[in-house]
Design an enzyme around this catalytic site. Structure first.
Site, short mmCIF file in Angstrom:
data_model
loop_
_atom_site.label_atom_id
_atom_site.label_comp_id
_atom_site.label_asym_id
_atom_site.label_seq_id
_atom_site.Cartn_x
_atom_site.Cartn_y
_atom_site.Cartn_z
N CYS A 108 0.87 -1.17 0.00
CA CYS A 108 0.00 0.00 0.00
C CYS A 108 0.91 1.23 0.00
O CYS A 108 2.13 1.12 0.18
CB CYS A 108 -0.91 0.01 1.23
SG CYS A 108 -0.02 0.13 2.80
N HIS A 110 5.52 -6.09 8.19
CA HIS A 110 5.30 -7.45 8.71
C HIS A 110 5.54 -8.49 7.61
O HIS A 110 4.65 -9.21 7.20
CB HIS A 110 3.88 -7.57 9.27
CG HIS A 110 3.70 -6.81 10.54
ND1 HIS A 110 2.50 -6.27 10.91
CD2 HIS A 110 4.58 -6.49 11.52
CE1 HIS A 110 2.65 -5.65 12.08
NE2 HIS A 110 3.90 -5.77 12.46
N HIS A 129 3.25 2.29 10.73
CA HIS A 129 2.22 2.07 11.75
C HIS A 129 2.02 3.26 12.68
O HIS A 129 0.99 3.36 13.34
CB HIS A 129 2.59 0.85 12.61
CG HIS A 129 2.78 -0.40 11.83
ND1 HIS A 129 4.01 -0.80 11.37
CD2 HIS A 129 1.89 -1.35 11.44
CE1 HIS A 129 3.88 -1.96 10.72
NE2 HIS A 129 2.62 -2.31 10.75
N GLU A 147 0.21 -0.25 15.32
CA GLU A 147 -0.72 0.85 15.02
C GLU A 147 -1.68 1.09 16.18
O GLU A 147 -1.96 2.23 16.55
CB GLU A 147 -1.52 0.57 13.75
CG GLU A 147 -2.47 1.70 13.41
CD GLU A 147 -3.45 1.37 12.30
OE1 GLU A 147 -4.60 1.86 12.36
OE2 GLU A 147 -3.08 0.61 11.38
N ASN A 196 -3.14 -7.46 8.31
CA ASN A 196 -3.81 -7.29 7.02
C ASN A 196 -3.77 -8.57 6.21
O ASN A 196 -4.74 -8.95 5.56
CB ASN A 196 -3.13 -6.15 6.25
CG ASN A 196 -3.56 -6.07 4.80
OD1 ASN A 196 -2.78 -6.39 3.91
ND2 ASN A 196 -4.79 -5.65 4.57
#
Length: 295
Positions: A12, A40, A74, A130, A231
């Site tokens: 992203c 991650h 994050h 986050e 995610n």
């Protein structure tokens, strides 16, 4: 056997931005500290480690002085910035703009809730970086919920303001919203005391319908992601519900030849933390397997 990579998968904007900042800084220095894994994904962390990126934890951060530290996408709680000032640390802040905006919203909502004896509830994964940054905006007084049982922490006779970790499932958020509304009604409250904020990143949530479409177009789906990626877990669940012949791997070494027996088409996709070079490596290995497995 046809093998294709989902063009909508991969980094992203926030992750891409953070990695670019790290690479730019490493181009000018031999070593750079990063508070936590920059992404991650173990394979990408190892690649950047070879370039000089050194991952540290919060305890190690407290011992550092007069050096540069990267803040990953994050985001971080206020105390991290306070520590940096005390220890004369130069922060390379790669916090995702979407996360920073959400932190600001949570801070303003918390200040308002204090005047109304309200509560901030965050739908997210406890311990996630986050989420730590978001709860930090409330002096760590926000209530974190992942499932219905977690809602027992909330006093539904008092006002509730709900936010979501940006990378959580949209369906999961709205299910949590419904559960809270039911609990408020059962406690004799009204929906006027409940403010639900869909703070899920649309670059993430928009991938769900795209992945469903991609999953039905192929006999077999291989989803590439780091196992620590929130995610990745959410998006793989979407894929697996759509196509039961879906498999989760961290890299090409985890592939099994048996998965591809009788398959004419294989689709490769991944999380917002999965680099395109890794999906390509998986695709190359599947092509090799395809040459040896009967269709």
């Amino acid at each position: 056997m046809n093998v294709s990579i989902d063009k909508n998968s991969g980094y992203c904007f926030g992750v891409e931005y953070a990695i670019q900042m790290a690479e730019d800084e490493l181009g000018n220095s031999a070593e750079l500290y990063c508070l936590g894994d920059i992404v991650h994904n173990r394979m990408e962390v190892e690649r950047l480690h070879q370039q000089g990126l050194r991952v540290i934890d919060r305890e190690q951060l407290g011992a550092l002085h007069d050096c540069k530290v990267l803040i990953r996408a994050h985001g971080e709680p206020p105390e991290t910035y306070e520590l940096a000032l005390r220890n004369n640390l130069t922060l390379i802040d790669a916090s995702c703009p979407v996360v920073l905006k959400l932190q600001n919203r949570v801070k303003h909502a918390f200040d308002a809730s204090q005047r109304q004896d309200g509560q901030i509830v965050i739908y997210g994964q406890p311990g996630h970086a986050e989420v730590a940054g978001l709860t930090g905006q409330t002096g760590n007084r926000a209530i974190i919920v992942m499932n219905e049982a977690d809602l027992d922490q909330v006093d539904f006779t008092r006002p509730v303001t709900l936010f979501s970790q940006t990378t959580k499932s949209t369906a999961g958020f709205y299910h949590m919203k419904q559960l809270i509304e039911e609990r408020i009604a059962a406690a004799g409250g009204t929906v006027e005391s409940f403010d639900a904020n869909d703070s899920i990143c649309r670059q993430v949530s928009n991938r769900e319908p795209q992945l469903r479409k991609f999953a039905v177009e192929h006999d077999v789906i291989v989803f590439v992601s780091g196992r620590k990626s929130s995610n990745g877990k959410a998006l793989f669940s979407v894929v697996n519900q759509t196509n039961p012949r879906s498999y989760f791997v961290e890299n090409e070494q985890e592939l099994s030849e048996a998965w591809f027996e009788g398959a004419q088409s294989v689709g490769i996709c991944g999380a917002t933390s999965t680099p395109m070079w890794l999906m390509q490596r998986v695709a190359d290995r599947i092509q090799e397997i395809g040459a040896a497995v009967p269709a």
